[in-house]
Design an enzyme around this catalytic site. Sequence first.
Site, mmCIF file in Angstrom:
data_model
loop_
_atom_site.group_PDB
_atom_site.id
_atom_site.type_symbol
_atom_site.label_atom_id
_atom_site.label_comp_id
_atom_site.label_asym_id
_atom_site.label_seq_id
_atom_site.Cartn_x
_atom_site.Cartn_y
_atom_site.Cartn_z
ATOM 1 N N TYR A 1 -3.545 1.434 4.075
ATOM 2 C CA TYR A 1 -2.936 0.771 2.922
ATOM 3 C C TYR A 1 -3.587 -0.604 2.897
ATOM 4 O O TYR A 1 -3.521 -1.337 3.900
ATOM 5 C CB TYR A 1 -1.422 0.625 3.113
ATOM 6 C CG TYR A 1 -0.613 1.832 2.693
ATOM 7 C CD1 TYR A 1 0.372 2.357 3.523
ATOM 8 C CD2 TYR A 1 -0.814 2.441 1.467
ATOM 9 C CE1 TYR A 1 1.134 3.455 3.150
ATOM 10 C CE2 TYR A 1 -0.054 3.552 1.082
ATOM 11 C CZ TYR A 1 0.907 4.037 1.920
ATOM 12 O OH TYR A 1 1.666 5.124 1.544
ATOM 13 N N ASP B 1 -3.332 5.969 -4.258
ATOM 14 C CA ASP B 1 -2.307 6.451 -5.209
ATOM 15 C C ASP B 1 -0.983 5.715 -5.020
ATOM 16 O O ASP B 1 0.043 6.138 -5.556
ATOM 17 C CB ASP B 1 -2.094 7.966 -5.039
ATOM 18 C CG ASP B 1 -1.620 8.330 -3.638
ATOM 19 O OD1 ASP B 1 -1.521 9.520 -3.334
ATOM 20 O OD2 ASP B 1 -1.354 7.413 -2.831
ATOM 21 N N HIS C 1 0.161 12.423 -2.799
ATOM 22 C CA HIS C 1 0.970 11.789 -1.749
ATOM 23 C C HIS C 1 2.172 12.664 -1.374
ATOM 24 O O HIS C 1 3.255 12.183 -1.063
ATOM 25 C CB HIS C 1 1.469 10.442 -2.279
ATOM 26 C CG HIS C 1 1.577 9.339 -1.271
ATOM 27 N ND1 HIS C 1 0.657 8.320 -1.118
ATOM 28 C CD2 HIS C 1 2.557 9.056 -0.390
ATOM 29 C CE1 HIS C 1 1.073 7.470 -0.185
ATOM 30 N NE2 HIS C 1 2.202 7.894 0.266
#
Length: 495
Positions: free
Chosen positions: A238, A266, A356
């Site tokens: 991330y 995403d 995800h």
Amino acid sequence: MSQKLTGASVAEHNSKDSCWVIVHGKAYDVTEFLPEHPGGQKIILKYAGKDATEEFDPIHPPDTLDKFLDASKHLGEVDMSTVEQEEKVFDPEEADRQERIKRMPPLAACYNLMDFEAVARQIMKKTAWAYYSSGADDEITMRENHAAFHKIWFRPRILVDVENIDMSTTMLGTPCSIPFYVTATALGKLGNPEGEVVLTRAAHRHNVVQMIPTLASCSFDEIVDAKQGDQVQWLQLYVNKDREITRKIVEHAEKRGCKGLFITVDAPQLGRREKDMRSKFSDAGSDVQSGDGSVDRSQGAARAISSFIDPALSWKDIPWFKSITRMPIILKGVQCVEDVLRAVEAGVDGVVLSNHGGRQLETARSGIEVLAEVMPALRERGWDKRIEVFVDGGVRRATDILKALCLGAKGVGIGRPFLYAMSAYGLDGVDRAMQLLKDEMEMNMRLIGATRIEDLNPSLLDTRALLGGHSGVIPSDTLGLRAYDPLEAPRFNEK
Ligand SMILES: Cc1cc2c(cc1C)[n+](S(=O)(=O)[O-])c1c(=O)[nH]c(=O)nc-1n2C[C@H](O)[C@H](O)[C@H](O)COP(=O)(O)O
């Protein structure tokens, strides 16, 4: 040797104005940190002046306080014999859960990955089940991920000598025994006190790649230290608003031997996982969203632990990533052909077609459906060898893996099933889950008339139902039907 603190001395600092907590036998002054805590103030204040270890462990890697709390706030060892133990209040729900654990089926009774889900739903703590099983909004995409595989039918070939099956392949140049990997899923210690290192050990047993999550419960180094021999791990990233923090993480991962950088694209903001949100509110006092209001109360713990993620991440960042690492760069969470083509032009090494696990944009299409659209477009341009295409979401059977590979995927990521197997049966559970997939894979390769991964191609599939557009029927996934609300599910051997 400095005098140890006593429980009574720590207990005096039990308010917003002076807040000390104990973690693993040491006291910390977190007064000034309270407003910065991503999970809100209330969850810390619940343990002000007390031992917070049990609540701290599943959410935070062990090195969190060393990394993020100034050394001057580390107050030293506490004589734990002087700490008043919380009087255990009888919790009927926990008693019921312990009863179900006693009655859970033996591991040998799990014949497929969905069996682990059924057991986990019954025996996991509610907050852990809620976090793992949650999809976004109405969980339509989460169910579609699994349902989409059922729209693809095989066109098996016969009279092929299928005595010897070889399901080995390579992913990002790494030889692997079977084309699936353990995808990144956060907070492993919610399901098992050892956390992600359990997945590391199982991945080693089966020569399967593990993707290490940014939001792991274990520290990154714990997970890397748990690998054995030439076991391969990738890093899921991330991207932090503070690019220097990101640079350090990427450089450290490369130095520790990671063989792939999977940048999650995403989740510029984490999705609305309402089961997770509800369970946070229903846990008396452990509502991480209230307190100072600086954390968005309406979005559950997932949002709270991810406030660092940079929503400004864009294509212009790709050259910078290529300048800071030699690891292959893969974009995780790509969801349409246009972005796959743009990824090729941007010179990245791969994409994961993924939504995800249905935890982000509701009514995003399943990864397998996007794959069926992407591969012909790449082949048309002669680009299908320029990047490796992975897919994840809803993979529960080896037939799902085979369908993805027939369409042209290099490999598939699997998330929840390994979490559920780990939560219910620990390392042996994950080991069995991986072995079940291997056994299914060997059998189904024989049945479709393929002996090697290279034999798998689109002619073995009928995808008309998949590409026929969305009939508007919301998939009700019978196998996982009970997975979405443990309260309705029949309990084991209910009397
Ligand atoms: C189940 C699960 C998935 C998470 C996940 C946590 C859980 C409990 N988390 S999350 O907390 O932020 O949502 C991550 C994560 O850290 N990073 C990421 O890239 N994907 C995350 N994912 C998505 C994951 O990598 C796969 O895309 C997804 O799990 C594939 O679907 P299945 O679970 O159906 O296999």
